[in-house]
Structure formats: C-alpha cells, structure tokens
Design an enzyme around this catalytic site. Structure first.
Site, PDB file in Angstrom:
ATOM      1  N   GLY A 205       0.832  -1.200   0.000  1.00 38.12           N
ATOM      2  CA  GLY A 205       0.000   0.000   0.000  1.00 38.12           C
ATOM      3  C   GLY A 205       0.864   1.246   0.000  1.00 38.12           C
ATOM      4  N   SER A 206       0.302   2.316   0.523  1.00 36.16           N
ATOM      5  CA  SER A 206       0.988   3.608   0.447  1.00 36.16           C
ATOM      6  C   SER A 206       2.085   3.729   1.512  1.00 36.16           C
ATOM      7  CB  SER A 206      -0.034   4.725   0.632  1.00 36.16           C
ATOM      8  OG  SER A 206      -0.674   4.555   1.872  1.00 36.16           O
ATOM      9  N   THR A 207       3.019   4.617   1.257  1.00 38.51           N
ATOM     10  CA  THR A 207       4.127   4.836   2.200  1.00 38.51           C
ATOM     11  C   THR A 207       3.585   5.332   3.543  1.00 38.51           C
ATOM     12  OG1 THR A 207       5.599   5.281   0.353  1.00 38.51           O
ATOM     13  CG2 THR A 207       6.296   6.121   2.497  1.00 38.51           C
ATOM     14  N   VAL A 209       0.629   4.788   5.026  1.00 32.45           N
ATOM     15  CA  VAL A 209       0.009   3.708   5.816  1.00 32.45           C
ATOM     16  C   VAL A 209       1.074   2.661   6.192  1.00 32.45           C
ATOM     17  CG1 VAL A 209      -1.798   1.942   5.874  1.00 32.45           C
ATOM     18  CG2 VAL A 209      -2.276   4.146   4.808  1.00 32.45           C
ATOM     19  N   GLY A 210       2.077   2.507   5.344  1.00 29.16           N
ATOM     20  CA  GLY A 210       3.186   1.599   5.675  1.00 29.16           C
ATOM     21  C   GLY A 210       3.802   1.967   7.025  1.00 29.16           C
ATOM     22  N   GLU A 227       5.556  -3.278   1.001  1.00 27.22           N
ATOM     23  CA  GLU A 227       5.636  -3.047  -0.451  1.00 27.22           C
ATOM     24  C   GLU A 227       4.918  -1.728  -0.698  1.00 27.22           C
ATOM     25  OE1 GLU A 227       7.013  -4.918  -2.953  1.00 27.22           O
ATOM     26  OE2 GLU A 227       7.823  -6.432  -1.611  1.00 27.22           O
ATOM     27  N   CYS A 261       1.889   0.411  -8.970  1.00 25.83           N
ATOM     28  CA  CYS A 261       2.935   0.934  -8.076  1.00 25.83           C
ATOM     29  C   CYS A 261       4.231   1.187  -8.840  1.00 25.83           C
ATOM     30  CB  CYS A 261       3.170  -0.038  -6.934  1.00 25.83           C
ATOM     31  SG  CYS A 261       3.525  -1.701  -7.515  1.00 25.83           S
TER      32      CYS A 261
HETATM   33  P1  NAD Z   1      -3.402   2.242   1.263  1.00 31.41           P
HETATM   34  O1  NAD Z   1      -2.125   2.353   1.996  1.00 31.41           O
HETATM   35  O2  NAD Z   1      -4.389   3.332   1.375  1.00 31.41           O
HETATM   36  O3  NAD Z   1      -4.207   0.916   1.679  1.00 31.41           O
HETATM   37  C1  NAD Z   1      -3.614  -0.374   1.699  1.00 31.41           C
HETATM   38  C2  NAD Z   1      -4.299  -1.230   2.742  1.00 31.41           C
HETATM   39  O4  NAD Z   1      -4.107  -0.656   4.033  1.00 31.41           O
HETATM   40  C3  NAD Z   1      -5.800  -1.410   2.551  1.00 31.41           C
HETATM   41  O5  NAD Z   1      -6.110  -2.776   2.767  1.00 31.41           O
HETATM   42  C4  NAD Z   1      -6.404  -0.524   3.630  1.00 31.41           C
HETATM   43  O6  NAD Z   1      -7.605  -1.046   4.137  1.00 31.41           O
HETATM   44  C5  NAD Z   1      -5.347  -0.509   4.713  1.00 31.41           C
HETATM   45  N1  NAD Z   1      -5.299   0.764   5.444  1.00 31.41           N
HETATM   46  C6  NAD Z   1      -5.511   2.010   4.925  1.00 31.41           C
HETATM   47  N2  NAD Z   1      -5.354   2.952   5.884  1.00 31.41           N
HETATM   48  C7  NAD Z   1      -5.025   2.291   7.025  1.00 31.41           C
HETATM   49  C8  NAD Z   1      -4.730   2.697   8.362  1.00 31.41           C
HETATM   50  N3  NAD Z   1      -4.744   3.969   8.718  1.00 31.41           N
HETATM   51  N4  NAD Z   1      -4.436   1.747   9.267  1.00 31.41           N
HETATM   52  C9  NAD Z   1      -4.415   0.446   8.917  1.00 31.41           C
HETATM   53  N5  NAD Z   1      -4.699  -0.006   7.671  1.00 31.41           N
HETATM   54  C10 NAD Z   1      -4.996   0.894   6.735  1.00 31.41           C
HETATM   55  O7  NAD Z   1      -2.955   1.965  -0.249  1.00 31.41           O
HETATM   56  P2  NAD Z   1      -3.889   1.870  -1.502  1.00 31.41           P
HETATM   57  O8  NAD Z   1      -4.463   3.220  -1.757  1.00 31.41           O
HETATM   58  O9  NAD Z   1      -4.805   0.700  -1.387  1.00 31.41           O
HETATM   59  O10 NAD Z   1      -2.834   1.499  -2.655  1.00 31.41           O
HETATM   60  C11 NAD Z   1      -2.152   2.452  -3.387  1.00 31.41           C
HETATM   61  C12 NAD Z   1      -0.729   2.598  -2.901  1.00 31.41           C
HETATM   62  O11 NAD Z   1      -0.117   1.331  -2.801  1.00 31.41           O
HETATM   63  C13 NAD Z   1       0.132   3.377  -3.866  1.00 31.41           C
HETATM   64  O12 NAD Z   1       1.005   4.199  -3.146  1.00 31.41           O
HETATM   65  C14 NAD Z   1       0.924   2.289  -4.590  1.00 31.41           C
HETATM   66  O13 NAD Z   1       2.131   2.732  -5.151  1.00 31.41           O
HETATM   67  C15 NAD Z   1       1.122   1.320  -3.494  1.00 31.41           C
HETATM   68  N6  NAD Z   1       1.335  -0.018  -4.043  1.00 31.41           N
HETATM   69  C16 NAD Z   1       2.538  -0.614  -3.878  1.00 31.41           C
HETATM   70  C17 NAD Z   1       2.759  -1.864  -4.439  1.00 31.41           C
HETATM   71  C18 NAD Z   1       4.067  -2.584  -4.317  1.00 31.41           C
HETATM   72  O14 NAD Z   1       4.114  -3.754  -4.671  1.00 31.41           O
HETATM   73  N7  NAD Z   1       5.127  -1.952  -3.847  1.00 31.41           N
HETATM   74  C19 NAD Z   1       1.740  -2.477  -5.153  1.00 31.41           C
HETATM   75  C20 NAD Z   1       0.532  -1.830  -5.277  1.00 31.41           C
HETATM   76  C21 NAD Z   1       0.328  -0.606  -4.709  1.00 31.41           C
END
Ligand code: NAD
Length: 473
Positions: A205-207, A209-210, A227, A261
């Site tokens: 997911g996003s940096t 939330v990471g 990731e 991503c």
């Molecule tokens: P996101 O971080 O918003 O959400 C990812 C997951 O985290 C979801 O399941 C969501 O329910 C959960 N989440 C969201 N906010 C949270 C919080 N505050 N606490 C706990 N869990 C939470 O990311 P997204 O919008 O779903 O995806 C897009 C991002 O992911 C982009 O930045 C993209 O570059 C990145 N991405 C990376 C890869 C990779 O392999 N490196 C692949 C796909 C997407």
C-alpha cells in the site's frame, strides 16, 4: 456486493465484527501450533487448490476487477490471474528442494557435531492488500505464505469491494479455512488486526500507511515486509529508440489506468530528442486509444471519485501536450502528456497514480540522475538508451527498489528477480524463492552427540584448557 468504477463512494463489506478479531487470531494461532500447515503435502494441496480457483473462476475474477476498476479483460487476465498462476507453478516445482534443511560446516572445536538451517514457517501471518491489483496483490503473497507453511489472515482492500467479496467467497470454497482466513473491511478492521500479536505482517500500500503498519508491528516486535509506492522515474537518453520507447512507456503508464505501483511516473528526456519524443508519445496514444480514449475498452478507470478529484487537481495549471480530459461521473482521465513541468509543482511531488505522464527536458543524463537522486528512492527506475554504457552509468549512479532497461513494469514478472522497494518505497522483497524466504524463519540448529564430552570448555578453567581453546578458536 459490487461497486462499479463509477460508484460515488467506496463500499466496505466487513464480514468480521471487530470484537471477534482477537478470537479469530487466537484460533489461527492454535491451528498453527497444531502443525497442520507445516507438511509439504498440505502446502502442495493448498497451492493446487489456488491453481484450480484461478482456472475455474477466471471469469468471475475478471468481472469483479471490471466492476471495481473497469479493468480491461486482458489486463485482468495477464496482470492478476496469469501472473499468479505462473508464480504457483514455479514455486510448486522448487518447493520440496527449498524446504530441505541446509547442512553447514561445524568448527573443529565443536566436533563431533552437525549443524543445519531448518526452513520453518514464521507462524501466523497477516497480509494486507491494496486496491490497484486487488486480486494479484493478495494472492501473490498468499502463495509465498502457504509455500512456507504459514497460517494466514488476509485483509483485502475495502476500496475494491467486488474483488474483496469474491476472494472471501472463493477462499472459503477452495481453501482450508482453518488455516487461511479472510477479514474484509477497512481501517478499523485492519487496526484491530494489527493490535494482535502476529508473527509476520506483509503490507502492500501507500508509504504513509506503511508507517502506521510498521509502528503497530513494532509494539509486538513483529517483522514486516512493506511493499510501498512512490514516483518511479523513466529516463530517456538521446540514443534511445524513440518509437519503441514511446510505445513501452505509454503502455506502462496507461496499464490499469496508471494505477500501478511501478508505473513510470515522470519522464526525464534528453533535450536533443525532447520534441520528437513528445510527438511520438502523442502518436502512440492515438494509435492505442483512438481519438476518444473514453470510448476505448482498453483503458481502465480511476478507482473512485475521491481519487479522481485528487488526480484532476494535479492537472491544474499544467501545459497539456495531449489529453487532459476528465469526466468525474465516469472516473475517467484521458491518457495525458504534460510538458514544461515545474519540478516544484504538486504533480512532481506526489505519486500520480493515473494515466498522466509528466515530461521534463534535461540537458544531459547527469541532470536526469541529479533530479532522481534529489528525491526519495523510487520503487522502480527505467532507463531507455540505445547505448548500453549510458544505461549502465545511470544504474551505477542511482538507487531504486528495482529497475529495467528499455522496458517498464515487466521486471516484476520474472520470478527470480526480488521485487521490493528501498527506503520510502519499501522494506523487503518477494516473488519466486524470495517469497518463500520472506515467509520463512531460518532456524539454526546444532546437533551434538553425547558419546564424547571432553571437559575442555567446563570449569575449572586451567591454563592447559585455555591454551587448547586459543589454538582452535
Ligand atoms: P493504502 O495504503 O491506502 O491501503 C492499503 C491497505 O491498508 C488497505 O487494505 C487498507 O484497508 C489498509 N489501510 C488504509 N489505511 C489504514 C490505516 N490507517 N491503518 C491500517 N490499515 C490501513 O494503499 P492503496 O491506496 O490501497 O494502494 C495504493 C498505494 O499502494 C500506492 O502508493 C501504490 O504505489 C502502493 N502499491 C505498492 C505496491 C508494491 O508492490 N510496492 C503495489 C501496489 C500498490
């Protein structure tokens, strides 16, 4: 419950009440401790079941992806289904060999003895998936986690509710539900899961939330793979084949409507070919999507109106070479090339995640490298050059999670390449053997027979014992 790409609000479909989550994690732990997921036979059986799932239910999977993202059928098949299928086959072929304990040499002083590294599962693993490749990015880590013998809890993205609901239904039908559980829902459900003691968290997911995930995992000292995303640059040298480069870059930029991503985010183009290259980009967009890309069945949509509004705002005040049309009701953004982009503008300071390519003219490759190195380490870096020493020199002077020369995206389809980020674009890597390693605890074991037990290391410590130890250590 399904949501089309044009639905006004994302729909979450939580299936697990938050107060049931601690018991769900406890049950997973008990199952793991019972040893059910460890044998090779269980791992193979579950991988075979996953294989059957994607073969038998391909149409439903592609339909759900179309409902969530307007994903063209070919993109859904290639990037979400087929890629998982080949990962399963690759892993199945090598799994028995990877699982074998590895013998290592034992120092003389410890002889007679033997030492081995056992490949053990980590335990209870949580996989948190994003919405952009909602099936593949839940399945690929799941394949690795099963291969390594773990018990798994998967939290799909609530922003791709059709795919999330389908996975919950199909996993219950095909997989061992004591060992593999799906928790649907959004932030509250994920937060509740992260409060539990887990043995590994694999987050995509996003940096931003990471960081939330890593902080929560730190409470239990749980190791993580993150990731993440970022702005992956593409550098185009004057020696590049402009026609092929434009085709590959536009394809990668518009794949999944730019919501990859590893999508090329912005292009740094040598000034000698800048004008011709922009013309080639325009020509390519027209060839791929016709005069009205909104009518093309081959272009997906932005996930929802909130993201659409964010992307549309990035276009404000920019010079559009081609495209620029937006339709909020259809979550549509036209394939767009921006020129004369200011490095300080918002489009150059957040991940674009849409079919918009920002093109920046550079005097030479040194300037391109400087621009890349002034920014956080990207997930991917692409260099297009006919001259291999230029490509090599760009690779030597930059850092990124992964990279490709004269291509975009496809490095992630090679199972033997580790796929992961660096710094703000991620922690750890997976795919192929790297997935097995990610979900495996390497347990070092010494085996010392008791038939001989020279008193050399035991008190009382004498000068003779010390002399012998000093000689052999
Ligand atoms: P996101 O971080 O918003 O959400 C990812 C997951 O985290 C979801 O399941 C969501 O329910 C959960 N989440 C969201 N906010 C949270 C919080 N505050 N606490 C706990 N869990 C939470 O990311 P997204 O919008 O779903 O995806 C897009 C991002 O992911 C982009 O930045 C993209 O570059 C990145 N991405 C990376 C890869 C990779 O392999 N490196 C692949 C796909 C997407």
């Amino acid at each position: 419950m399904t949501q089309t790409a044009t639905s006004p609000e994302p729909v979450s479909n939580p299936t697990t009440a938050i107060d049931e989550i601690p018991a769900l994690v406890d049950a997973s732990r008990q199952t793991f401790e019972g040893g059910r997921s460890r044998p090779l036979s269980w791992r193979r059986q579950q991988l075979d079941a996953l294989s059957r799932l994607i073969t038998e239910r391909e149409t439903e999977i592609c339909d759900a992806l179309h409902a969530d993202l307007g994903k063209p059928a070919l993109e859904a098949f290639a990037a979400e289904v087929a890629i998982v299928g080949s990962d399963i086959e690759y892993i199945k072929k090598h799994l028995a060999g990877w699982m074998k304990p590895q013998k290592v040499s034992t120092p003389v002083l410890l002889q007679p003895a033997s030492a081995r590294v056992r490949q053990e599962p980590r335990g209870v693993v949580l996989i948190i998936a994003p919405w952009n490749y909602p099936f593949q990015l839940a399945m690929s880590p799941l394949v690795g986690a099963i291969a390594a013998g773990n018990v798994v809890i998967i939290k799909p993205s609530e922003l791709a509710p059709a795919t999330s609901a389908l996975m919950a239904r199909l996993f219950a039908e095909y997989l061992d539900t004591d060992c593999i559980k799906v928790v649907e829902g959004g932030v509250p459900e994920t937060t509740a899961l992260l409060e539990q003691r887990l043995d590994y968290v694999f987050f995509t997911g996003s940096t931003s939330v990471g960081k939330v995930v890593m902080r929560a995992a730190a409470e239990h000292l749980t190791p993580v793979t993150l990731e993440l995303g970022g702005k992956s640059p593409v550098i185009v040298d004057k020696s590049a084949n402009l026609e092929v480069s434009a085709r590959r870059i536009i394809w990668g930029k518009c794949y999944n409507a730019g919501q990859s991503c590893v999508a090329p985010d912005y292009a740094l183009v040598h000034e000698d070919i800048h004008e011709r290259f922009v013309e080639q980009l325009k020509k390519t967009i027209l060839e791929f999507y016709g005069d009205d890309a909104q009518k093309s069945p081959d272009l997906g949509r932005i996930i929802n109106e909130r993201h659409h509004a964010r992307v549309a705002k990035l276009l404000e005040g920019q010079t559009v070479a081609i495209g620029g049309q937006v339709d909020e009701a259809d979550c549509y953004i036209a394939p767009t090339v921006l020129v004369d982009v200011d490095l300080a503008s918002p489009v150059m300071n957040e991940e674009i995640f849409a079919p918009i390519l920002a093109v920046i003219k550079v005097a030479d490759m040194n300037e391109a490298v400087r621009i890349v190195n002034d920014r956080p380490e990207p997930l991917a870096l692409y260099v297009f050059a006919g001259d291999s020493s230029t490509a090599q020199s760009v690779l030597d002077s930059t850092r990124s999670g992964g990279a490709a020369v004269n291509q975009v995206l496809m490095h992630l389809a090679i199972p033997e390449l580790p796929f992961g980020g660096l710094g703000p674009s991620g922690v750890g890597a997976y795919h192929g053997k790297h997935s097995f390693d990610t979900f495996t605890h390497r347990r070092g074991v010494l085996n010392k027979p008791t038939m001989m037990d020279p008193p050399i290391a035991y008190p009382p410590y004498t000068p003779t014992k010390e002399k012998i130890i000093r000689r052999f250590v």
